[in-house]
Design an enzyme around this catalytic site. Structure first.
Site, PDB file in Angstrom:
ATOM      1  N   SER A 109       0.706  -1.127  -0.023  1.00 36.42           N
ATOM      2  CA  SER A 109      -0.078   0.026  -0.013  1.00 36.42           C
ATOM      3  C   SER A 109       0.931   1.360   0.145  1.00 36.42           C
ATOM      4  O   SER A 109       0.482   2.436  -0.255  1.00 36.42           O
ATOM      5  CB  SER A 109      -0.979   0.069   1.246  1.00 36.42           C
ATOM      6  OG  SER A 109      -0.150  -0.019   2.516  1.00 36.42           O
ATOM      7  N   CYS A 110       2.178   1.171   0.285  1.00 36.29           N
ATOM      8  CA  CYS A 110       3.243   2.265   0.562  1.00 36.29           C
ATOM      9  C   CYS A 110       3.285   2.950  -1.092  1.00 36.29           C
ATOM     10  O   CYS A 110       4.143   3.859  -1.321  1.00 36.29           O
ATOM     11  CB  CYS A 110       4.121   2.183   1.056  1.00 36.29           C
ATOM     12  SG  CYS A 110       5.391   0.977   0.394  1.00 36.29           S
ATOM     13  N   HIS A 180       7.809  -5.032  11.394  1.00 38.51           N
ATOM     14  CA  HIS A 180       6.665  -4.078  11.210  1.00 38.51           C
ATOM     15  C   HIS A 180       6.029  -3.836  12.783  1.00 38.51           C
ATOM     16  O   HIS A 180       6.555  -4.430  13.456  1.00 38.51           O
ATOM     17  CB  HIS A 180       5.453  -4.682  10.350  1.00 38.51           C
ATOM     18  CG  HIS A 180       6.141  -4.772   8.961  1.00 38.51           C
ATOM     19  ND1 HIS A 180       6.624  -5.723   8.426  1.00 38.51           N
ATOM     20  CD2 HIS A 180       5.997  -3.672   7.928  1.00 38.51           C
ATOM     21  CE1 HIS A 180       6.825  -5.463   7.055  1.00 38.51           C
ATOM     22  NE2 HIS A 180       6.563  -4.210   6.777  1.00 38.51           N
TER      23      HIS A 180
HETATM   24  N1  LIG Z   1       4.823  -8.172   5.717  1.00 38.00           N
HETATM   25  C1  LIG Z   1       3.936  -7.166   5.154  1.00 38.00           C
HETATM   26  O1  LIG Z   1       3.223  -6.150   6.152  1.00 38.00           O
HETATM   27  C2  LIG Z   1       3.604  -6.780   3.746  1.00 38.00           C
HETATM   28  C3  LIG Z   1       2.704  -5.625   3.533  1.00 38.00           C
HETATM   29  C4  LIG Z   1       2.503  -5.587   2.280  1.00 38.00           C
HETATM   30  C5  LIG Z   1       3.172  -6.177   1.084  1.00 38.00           C
HETATM   31  N2  LIG Z   1       3.869  -7.327   1.510  1.00 38.00           N
HETATM   32  C6  LIG Z   1       4.447  -7.965   0.390  1.00 38.00           C
HETATM   33  O2  LIG Z   1       4.468  -9.321   0.594  1.00 38.00           O
HETATM   34  C7  LIG Z   1       5.568 -10.072  -0.056  1.00 38.00           C
HETATM   35  C8  LIG Z   1       6.055 -10.991   1.109  1.00 38.00           C
HETATM   36  O3  LIG Z   1       6.274 -10.287   2.314  1.00 38.00           O
HETATM   37  P1  LIG Z   1       6.682 -11.122   3.600  1.00 38.00           P
HETATM   38  O4  LIG Z   1       6.168 -10.328   4.720  1.00 38.00           O
HETATM   39  O5  LIG Z   1       6.224 -12.526   3.443  1.00 38.00           O
HETATM   40  O6  LIG Z   1       8.214 -11.261   3.701  1.00 38.00           O
HETATM   41  P2  LIG Z   1       9.232 -12.335   4.339  1.00 38.00           P
HETATM   42  O7  LIG Z   1       8.770 -12.961   5.426  1.00 38.00           O
HETATM   43  O8  LIG Z   1      10.562 -11.276   4.825  1.00 38.00           O
HETATM   44  O9  LIG Z   1       9.651 -13.019   3.300  1.00 38.00           O
HETATM   45  C9  LIG Z   1      10.201 -12.723   2.058  1.00 38.00           C
HETATM   46  C10 LIG Z   1      10.933 -13.914   1.115  1.00 38.00           C
HETATM   47  O10 LIG Z   1      11.573 -13.377   0.437  1.00 38.00           O
HETATM   48  C11 LIG Z   1      12.700 -14.246   0.208  1.00 38.00           C
HETATM   49  N3  LIG Z   1      13.823 -13.463  -0.490  1.00 38.00           N
HETATM   50  C12 LIG Z   1      14.357 -12.422  -0.180  1.00 38.00           C
HETATM   51  N4  LIG Z   1      15.392 -12.119  -0.707  1.00 38.00           N
HETATM   52  C13 LIG Z   1      15.646 -13.183  -1.643  1.00 38.00           C
HETATM   53  C14 LIG Z   1      16.510 -13.309  -2.775  1.00 38.00           C
HETATM   54  N5  LIG Z   1      17.571 -12.607  -3.065  1.00 38.00           N
HETATM   55  N6  LIG Z   1      16.489 -14.577  -3.308  1.00 38.00           N
HETATM   56  C15 LIG Z   1      15.618 -15.323  -3.135  1.00 38.00           C
HETATM   57  N7  LIG Z   1      14.658 -15.182  -2.114  1.00 38.00           N
HETATM   58  C16 LIG Z   1      14.486 -13.908  -1.429  1.00 38.00           C
HETATM   59  C17 LIG Z   1      13.237 -14.710   1.427  1.00 38.00           C
HETATM   60  O11 LIG Z   1      13.605 -16.289   1.129  1.00 38.00           O
HETATM   61  P3  LIG Z   1      14.494 -17.100   2.259  1.00 38.00           P
HETATM   62  O12 LIG Z   1      13.600 -17.077   3.725  1.00 38.00           O
HETATM   63  O13 LIG Z   1      14.705 -18.390   1.616  1.00 38.00           O
HETATM   64  O14 LIG Z   1      15.746 -16.186   2.572  1.00 38.00           O
HETATM   65  C18 LIG Z   1      11.861 -14.506   2.106  1.00 38.00           C
HETATM   66  O15 LIG Z   1      11.245 -15.898   2.616  1.00 38.00           O
HETATM   67  C19 LIG Z   1       6.586  -8.974  -0.415  1.00 38.00           C
HETATM   68  O16 LIG Z   1       6.631  -8.953  -1.717  1.00 38.00           O
HETATM   69  C20 LIG Z   1       6.045  -7.916   0.211  1.00 38.00           C
HETATM   70  O17 LIG Z   1       6.358  -6.727  -0.272  1.00 38.00           O
HETATM   71  C21 LIG Z   1       4.146  -7.596   2.941  1.00 38.00           C
HETATM   72  C1  LIG Z   2       3.634  -2.647   5.006  1.00 41.47           C
HETATM   73  C2  LIG Z   2       5.086  -1.763   5.148  1.00 41.47           C
HETATM   74  O1  LIG Z   2       4.999  -0.577   5.919  1.00 41.47           O
HETATM   75  C3  LIG Z   2       6.046   0.094   6.484  1.00 41.47           C
HETATM   76  O2  LIG Z   2       5.371   1.401   6.768  1.00 41.47           O
HETATM   77  P1  LIG Z   2       4.673   1.502   8.123  1.00 41.47           P
HETATM   78  O3  LIG Z   2       3.157   1.039   7.814  1.00 41.47           O
HETATM   79  O4  LIG Z   2       4.796   2.865   8.504  1.00 41.47           O
HETATM   80  O5  LIG Z   2       5.473   0.443   8.970  1.00 41.47           O
HETATM   81  P2  LIG Z   2       5.734   0.153  10.460  1.00 41.47           P
HETATM   82  O6  LIG Z   2       7.086  -0.365  10.952  1.00 41.47           O
HETATM   83  O7  LIG Z   2       4.603  -1.241  10.517  1.00 41.47           O
HETATM   84  O8  LIG Z   2       5.058   1.111  11.442  1.00 41.47           O
HETATM   85  C4  LIG Z   2       3.686   1.705  11.688  1.00 41.47           C
HETATM   86  C5  LIG Z   2       3.793   2.644  12.438  1.00 41.47           C
HETATM   87  O9  LIG Z   2       4.041   2.238  14.005  1.00 41.47           O
HETATM   88  C6  LIG Z   2       4.634   3.001  14.635  1.00 41.47           C
HETATM   89  N1  LIG Z   2       5.421   2.128  15.655  1.00 41.47           N
HETATM   90  C7  LIG Z   2       5.059   2.139  16.994  1.00 41.47           C
HETATM   91  N2  LIG Z   2       6.085   1.449  17.739  1.00 41.47           N
HETATM   92  C8  LIG Z   2       6.711   0.747  16.661  1.00 41.47           C
HETATM   93  C9  LIG Z   2       7.558  -0.461  16.863  1.00 41.47           C
HETATM   94  O10 LIG Z   2       7.893  -0.737  17.755  1.00 41.47           O
HETATM   95  N3  LIG Z   2       8.104  -0.920  15.550  1.00 41.47           N
HETATM   96  C10 LIG Z   2       7.512  -0.359  14.354  1.00 41.47           C
HETATM   97  N4  LIG Z   2       8.088  -1.033  13.169  1.00 41.47           N
HETATM   98  N5  LIG Z   2       6.791   0.397  14.342  1.00 41.47           N
HETATM   99  C11 LIG Z   2       6.324   1.073  15.513  1.00 41.47           C
HETATM  100  C12 LIG Z   2       5.732   3.498  13.754  1.00 41.47           C
HETATM  101  O11 LIG Z   2       6.232   4.678  14.143  1.00 41.47           O
HETATM  102  C13 LIG Z   2       4.977   3.810  12.432  1.00 41.47           C
HETATM  103  O12 LIG Z   2       3.953   5.120  12.808  1.00 41.47           O
HETATM  104  C14 LIG Z   2       6.836   0.488   5.227  1.00 41.47           C
HETATM  105  O13 LIG Z   2       8.129   0.988   5.683  1.00 41.47           O
HETATM  106  C15 LIG Z   2       6.870  -0.511   4.219  1.00 41.47           C
HETATM  107  O14 LIG Z   2       7.466   0.044   3.144  1.00 41.47           O
HETATM  108  C16 LIG Z   2       5.528  -1.356   3.986  1.00 41.47           C
HETATM  109  O15 LIG Z   2       4.853  -0.539   3.294  1.00 41.47           O
END
Ligand SMILES: NC(=O)c1ccc[n+]([C@@H]2O[C@H](COP(=O)([O-])OP(=O)(O)OC[C@H]3O[C@@H](n4cnc5c(N)ncnc54)[C@H](OP(=O)(O)O)[C@@H]3O)[C@@H](O)[C@H]2O)c1
Ligand SMILES: C[C@@H]1O[C@H](OP(=O)(O)OP(=O)(O)OC[C@H]2O[C@@H](n3cnc4c(=O)[nH]c(N)nc43)[C@H](O)[C@@H]2O)[C@@H](O)[C@H](O)[C@@H]1O
Length: 316
Positions: A109-110, A180
């Site tokens: 969403s960013c 996060h």
């Molecule tokens: N987490 C969120 O809040 C969030 C929100 C919006 C969108 N997304 C999107 O959802 C997708 C997955 O995110 P996630 O939260 O599941 O992240 P994650 O838990 O960090 O998983 C990412 C995976 O990518 C693999 N990876 C990273 N670099 C690599 C490389 N050079 N070669 C091969 N594999 C690689 C890693 O594999 P290994 O484990 O094998 O190292 C890891 O398992 C991403 O596209 C992210 O942008 C996540």
């Molecule tokens: C889904 C991802 O979200 C990310 O944005 P974004 O929601 O701000 O990412 P977060 O790291 O989840 O932080 C969300 C909000 O929580 C506050 N926050 C409070 N306490 C904490 C803490 O202990 N840890 C963290 N991490 N935050 C904290 C932070 O300042 C921010 O306003 C993007 O930077 C990425 O690019 C991506 O889009």
């Protein structure tokens, strides 16, 4: 989709990729392909090409990326920009050249402008400036969306981009520097509770608003996108509901059972003030989120307690 289709899930051990794997396995898909980053570095174009030639996937789901919370995005701009472009370029271009007709790209969403009207509609993409703490990651993701859109426009293939809101759930990253907010809060409140209800330090002002989707709902949306032909290239995936970071903190504090003080560290960034998704396009296509935030947090805390000795902590 035929259950014997060879589906490659890039990033199959990550939070999202592993949830997609479990969802597809649960529905009887029996030709799933996955490689760890050690086995296949997706930044290596030649290695990706060789892997596709050997494994011959028919569908690709891209859940591999350099991922992190606000501080990691802000402190490591080059990795978030370059690694994500390398990974997705290699996957998208190789898939296209190998004649693959279906590709699902996951963005975030960013990608939408920092001060766009709320809720965020897909058409707001590229209408004004991005949030500075994560513009590097956002720009990489925007190029991925545009690459899939270009393939759809020029070659009429079903390459689509799903834009998830903030995700959480089992197998999340619980490192306090790179994670996060939601997993960070679970860990901070839990550790403070067992140390006798010590105060918990959180970042920013607590006023920004965020939307949270359970990763199993996200995996369900990916399966839905896999099993249906989409008419357009970009779809938001979320719940359509948000709350302030302060409200989130109170909810997690209650779930964990911490009874101490909360201190807000204003030296840490707030990020974008609000990023609530307009989810009507996905809803009109026939998909909706099911898991309530309270239930998802309870379930994730339970998972955290059961896996406390092996929780993932990503270092950068
Ligand atoms: N987490 C969120 O809040 C969030 C929100 C919006 C969108 N997304 C999107 O959802 C997708 C997955 O995110 P996630 O939260 O599941 O992240 P994650 O838990 O960090 O998983 C990412 C995976 O990518 C693999 N990876 C990273 N670099 C690599 C490389 N050079 N070669 C091969 N594999 C690689 C890693 O594999 P290994 O484990 O094998 O190292 C890891 O398992 C991403 O596209 C992210 O942008 C996540
Ligand atoms: C889904 C991802 O979200 C990310 O944005 P974004 O929601 O701000 O990412 P977060 O790291 O989840 O932080 C969300 C909000 O929580 C506050 N926050 C409070 N306490 C904490 C803490 O202990 N840890 C963290 N991490 N935050 C904290 C932070 O300042 C921010 O306003 C993007 O930077 C990425 O690019 C991506 O889009």
């Amino acid at each position: 989709m035929n259950k014997n289709t060879r589906i490659y899930i890039a990033g199959h051990r990550g939070m999202v990729g592993s949830a997609i794997w479990r969802a597809l396995e649960g529905k009887g898909y029996n030709q799933l392909i996955g490689k760890t980053s050690k086995e296949l570095d997706l930044k290596n174009q030649e290695a990706v090409k060789n892997f596709f030639e050997k494994e011959r996937p028919e569908v690709v789901i891209d859940a591999a990326a350099r991922v992190g919370g606000i501080l990691a995005n802000n402190n490591y701009p080059y990795q978030f920009l370059m690694e994500n472009m390398q990974i997705q370029n290699n996957l998208i271009d190789t898939a296209h050249k190998q004649g693959i007709d279906k590709f699902i790209f996951l963005g975030s969403s960013c990608i939408y402008p920092k001060l766009a009207p709320q809720p965020l509609k897909e058409e707001y993409l590229l209408t004004s400036s991005l949030e500075p703490t994560n513009e590097w990651y956002a720009i990489a993701k925007i190029t991925g969306v545009k690459a899939c859109e270009a393939i759809r426009k020029q070659f009429e293939k079903d390459y689509i981009s799903l834009m998830p809101t903030n995700l959480f759930g089992p197998f999340d990253n619980f490192d306090l520097e790179t994670s996060h907010v939601l997993p960070a809060m679970i860990r901070k409140f839990h550790e403070a509770k067992i140390q006798g209800n010590e105060p918990v330090e959180l970042w920013g002002s607590g006023t920004p608003k965020r939307e949270f989707l359970h990763v199993e709902d996200m995996a369900d949306a990916v399966v839905f996108a896999l099993e249906n032909d989409f008419q357009d290239n970009l779809y938001n995936v979320g719940t359509g509901l948000d709350l302030s970071i302060k409200e989130l903190a109170e909810l997690i504090q209650k779930t964990v059972g911490h009874q101490g003080e909360i201190i807000w560290d204003s030296s840490k960034p707030d990020g974008t003030p609000r990023k609530l998704m307009d989810v009507s396009k996905m809803s009109n296509a026939g998909w909706k989120a099911k898991i309530k935030l309270e239930d998802g947090i309870k379930d994730t805390y339970q998972w955290f307690l059961e896996n406390i000795d092996s929780i993932k902590q990503v270092k950068l």
